[in-house]
Design a protein around this motif. Structure first.
Motif, PDB file in Angstrom:
ATOM      1  N   LEU A  31      60.932 -60.995  15.371  1.00  0.00           N
ATOM      2  CA  LEU A  31      59.057 -61.451  15.678  1.00  0.00           C
ATOM      3  C   LEU A  31      58.560 -61.364  17.075  1.00  0.00           C
ATOM      4  CD1 LEU A  31      58.182 -63.801  12.988  1.00  0.00           C
ATOM      5  CD2 LEU A  31      57.783 -61.151  13.114  1.00  0.00           C
ATOM      6  N   ILE A  32      57.404 -61.019  17.979  1.00  0.00           N
ATOM      7  CA  ILE A  32      57.509 -60.802  19.333  1.00  0.00           C
ATOM      8  C   ILE A  32      55.819 -61.770  19.553  1.00  0.00           C
ATOM      9  CG2 ILE A  32      59.573 -59.607  19.631  1.00  0.00           C
ATOM     10  CD1 ILE A  32      57.382 -57.771  20.604  1.00  0.00           C
ATOM     11  N   HIS A  33      56.241 -61.959  20.633  1.00  0.00           N
ATOM     12  CA  HIS A  33      54.745 -62.635  20.998  1.00  0.00           C
ATOM     13  C   HIS A  33      53.844 -63.552  19.866  1.00  0.00           C
ATOM     14  CE1 HIS A  33      54.438 -58.374  23.354  1.00  0.00           C
ATOM     15  NE2 HIS A  33      54.885 -59.628  23.968  1.00  0.00           N
ATOM     16  N   ILE A  34      55.086 -64.693  19.798  1.00  0.00           N
ATOM     17  CA  ILE A  34      54.029 -65.512  18.884  1.00  0.00           C
ATOM     18  C   ILE A  34      53.492 -66.514  19.085  1.00  0.00           C
ATOM     19  CG2 ILE A  34      55.380 -67.335  17.261  1.00  0.00           C
ATOM     20  CD1 ILE A  34      57.850 -65.061  17.228  1.00  0.00           C
ATOM     21  N   VAL A  47      55.013 -57.681  15.078  1.00  0.00           N
ATOM     22  CA  VAL A  47      56.410 -57.689  14.252  1.00  0.00           C
ATOM     23  C   VAL A  47      57.194 -56.333  14.735  1.00  0.00           C
ATOM     24  CG1 VAL A  47      56.774 -56.971  11.827  1.00  0.00           C
ATOM     25  CG2 VAL A  47      55.321 -58.618  12.235  1.00  0.00           C
ATOM     26  N   MET A  48      58.500 -55.893  15.403  1.00  0.00           N
ATOM     27  CA  MET A  48      59.049 -55.004  15.772  1.00  0.00           C
ATOM     28  C   MET A  48      60.216 -54.470  14.225  1.00  0.00           C
ATOM     29  SD  MET A  48      57.605 -54.452  18.526  1.00  0.00           S
ATOM     30  CE  MET A  48      58.753 -53.509  18.613  1.00  0.00           C
ATOM     31  N   LEU A  49      60.062 -53.442  14.030  1.00  0.00           N
ATOM     32  CA  LEU A  49      61.187 -52.602  12.948  1.00  0.00           C
ATOM     33  C   LEU A  49      62.626 -52.760  13.932  1.00  0.00           C
ATOM     34  CD1 LEU A  49      58.937 -50.586  12.038  1.00  0.00           C
ATOM     35  CD2 LEU A  49      59.312 -52.147  10.371  1.00  0.00           C
ATOM     36  N   PRO A  50      63.382 -52.407  13.286  1.00  0.00           N
ATOM     37  CA  PRO A  50      64.814 -52.747  13.298  1.00  0.00           C
ATOM     38  C   PRO A  50      65.334 -51.441  14.464  1.00  0.00           C
ATOM     39  CG  PRO A  50      65.019 -53.114  10.866  1.00  0.00           C
ATOM     40  CD  PRO A  50      62.503 -52.487  11.541  1.00  0.00           C
ATOM     41  N   SER A  54      56.948 -50.605  16.393  1.00  0.00           N
ATOM     42  CA  SER A  54      55.620 -51.479  16.088  1.00  0.00           C
ATOM     43  C   SER A  54      55.273 -51.223  14.960  1.00  0.00           C
ATOM     44  CB  SER A  54      54.700 -51.835  16.777  1.00  0.00           C
ATOM     45  OG  SER A  54      53.899 -51.651  16.446  1.00  0.00           O
ATOM     46  N   ALA A  55      55.414 -52.476  14.186  1.00  0.00           N
ATOM     47  CA  ALA A  55      55.266 -52.438  12.640  1.00  0.00           C
ATOM     48  C   ALA A  55      53.411 -51.808  12.802  1.00  0.00           C
ATOM     49  CB  ALA A  55      55.545 -53.575  12.231  1.00  0.00           C
ATOM     50  N   ALA A  56      52.845 -52.540  13.120  1.00  0.00           N
ATOM     51  CA  ALA A  56      50.817 -52.069  13.123  1.00  0.00           C
ATOM     52  C   ALA A  56      51.374 -50.637  13.944  1.00  0.00           C
ATOM     53  CB  ALA A  56      50.938 -53.445  14.606  1.00  0.00           C
ATOM     54  N   ASP A  57      51.773 -50.480  14.324  1.00  0.00           N
ATOM     55  CA  ASP A  57      51.184 -48.872  15.237  1.00  0.00           C
ATOM     56  C   ASP A  57      51.575 -48.081  14.158  1.00  0.00           C
ATOM     57  OD1 ASP A  57      50.412 -50.172  17.655  1.00  0.00           O
ATOM     58  OD2 ASP A  57      52.376 -49.288  18.800  1.00  0.00           O
ATOM     59  N   SER A  58      52.843 -48.032  14.096  1.00  0.00           N
ATOM     60  CA  SER A  58      53.023 -47.262  12.229  1.00  0.00           C
ATOM     61  C   SER A  58      52.569 -47.246  11.550  1.00  0.00           C
ATOM     62  CB  SER A  58      54.752 -47.419  12.358  1.00  0.00           C
ATOM     63  OG  SER A  58      55.246 -47.806  13.121  1.00  0.00           O
ATOM     64  N   MET A  59      51.734 -48.262  10.857  1.00  0.00           N
ATOM     65  CA  MET A  59      50.887 -48.430  10.121  1.00  0.00           C
ATOM     66  C   MET A  59      49.632 -48.039  10.388  1.00  0.00           C
ATOM     67  SD  MET A  59      51.990 -49.687   7.024  1.00  0.00           S
ATOM     68  CE  MET A  59      51.191 -50.744   6.773  1.00  0.00           C
ATOM     69  N   GLN A  60      48.659 -48.151  11.496  1.00  0.00           N
ATOM     70  CA  GLN A  60      48.168 -47.701  12.097  1.00  0.00           C
ATOM     71  C   GLN A  60      47.602 -46.086  12.601  1.00  0.00           C
ATOM     72  OE1 GLN A  60      46.775 -49.792  15.679  1.00  0.00           O
ATOM     73  NE2 GLN A  60      44.887 -49.478  15.270  1.00  0.00           N
ATOM     74  N   ARG A  61      48.960 -45.220  12.875  1.00  0.00           N
ATOM     75  CA  ARG A  61      49.458 -44.364  12.539  1.00  0.00           C
ATOM     76  C   ARG A  61      49.218 -43.234  11.807  1.00  0.00           C
ATOM     77  NH1 ARG A  61      52.798 -45.303  17.041  1.00  0.00           N
ATOM     78  NH2 ARG A  61      54.498 -45.056  15.744  1.00  0.00           N
ATOM     79  N   GLY A  63      46.904 -44.578   9.481  1.00  0.00           N
ATOM     80  CA  GLY A  63      45.693 -44.464   8.532  1.00  0.00           C
ATOM     81  C   GLY A  63      45.868 -46.064   7.733  1.00  0.00           C
ATOM     82  N   LEU A  64      46.347 -46.505   7.196  1.00  0.00           N
ATOM     83  CA  LEU A  64      46.671 -47.359   6.158  1.00  0.00           C
ATOM     84  C   LEU A  64      46.018 -48.795   6.710  1.00  0.00           C
ATOM     85  CD1 LEU A  64      49.978 -46.909   4.575  1.00  0.00           C
ATOM     86  CD2 LEU A  64      48.090 -46.613   4.159  1.00  0.00           C
ATOM     87  N   VAL A  65      45.758 -49.146   8.940  1.00  0.00           N
ATOM     88  CA  VAL A  65      44.995 -50.439   8.796  1.00  0.00           C
ATOM     89  C   VAL A  65      44.274 -49.809  10.072  1.00  0.00           C
ATOM     90  CG1 VAL A  65      46.536 -51.452   8.041  1.00  0.00           C
ATOM     91  CG2 VAL A  65      46.992 -50.356  10.371  1.00  0.00           C
ATOM     92  N   ARG A  66      43.467 -51.036  10.682  1.00  0.00           N
ATOM     93  CA  ARG A  66      42.994 -50.816  11.559  1.00  0.00           C
ATOM     94  C   ARG A  66      42.973 -52.063  12.970  1.00  0.00           C
ATOM     95  NH1 ARG A  66      38.207 -50.488   8.439  1.00  0.00           N
ATOM     96  NH2 ARG A  66      37.362 -53.184   7.911  1.00  0.00           N
ATOM     97  N   ALA A  67      42.839 -51.360  14.231  1.00  0.00           N
ATOM     98  CA  ALA A  67      42.799 -52.609  15.196  1.00  0.00           C
ATOM     99  C   ALA A  67      42.250 -53.767  14.536  1.00  0.00           C
ATOM    100  CB  ALA A  67      42.816 -52.359  16.271  1.00  0.00           C
ATOM    101  N   TYR A  68      42.693 -54.918  14.797  1.00  0.00           N
ATOM    102  CA  TYR A  68      41.952 -56.341  14.682  1.00  0.00           C
ATOM    103  C   TYR A  68      41.759 -57.252  15.764  1.00  0.00           C
ATOM    104  CZ  TYR A  68      39.552 -60.697  12.920  1.00  0.00           C
ATOM    105  OH  TYR A  68      39.163 -61.547  12.757  1.00  0.00           O
TER     106      TYR A  68
END
Length: 80
Positions: A31-34, A47-50, A54-61, A63-68
């Motif tokens: 976890l960064i930028h807490i 959340v950074m993966l091992p 970036s978990a968020a960027d991966s999920m956005q690519r 198409g499962l999530v959108r930026a908030y």
């Protein structure tokens, strides 16, 4: 995950499964930028993966999530 709309709950469940699939069960995320947010007790972090992704960027690519950005969430229409 707590939406009244079955379609939105299912999308949340699919996103959770995909996030779990981004790494092996024995691996740990970083976890960064807490920080806290405007709601008592809630923690906000990136959340950074091992492997450093970036978990968020991966999920956005996927198409499962959108930026908030922390503003007002858009109203969802249930088309179940």
């Amino acid at each position: 995950m707590k939406s009244k709309c079955p379609r939105i709950r299912e999308a949340g469940s699919e996103a959770r499964k995909a996030l779990e699939g981004l790494m092996a069960p024995s691996e740990r995320v970083q976890l960064i930028h807490i920080s806290g947010d405007k709601y008592f007790g809630r923690i906000v972090a990136d959340v950074m993966l091992p492997d450093g992704r970036s978990a968020a960027d991966s999920m956005q690519r996927m198409g499962l999530v959108r930026a908030y950005d922390g503003g007002r969430k858009p109203t969802e229409v249930c088309n179940s």
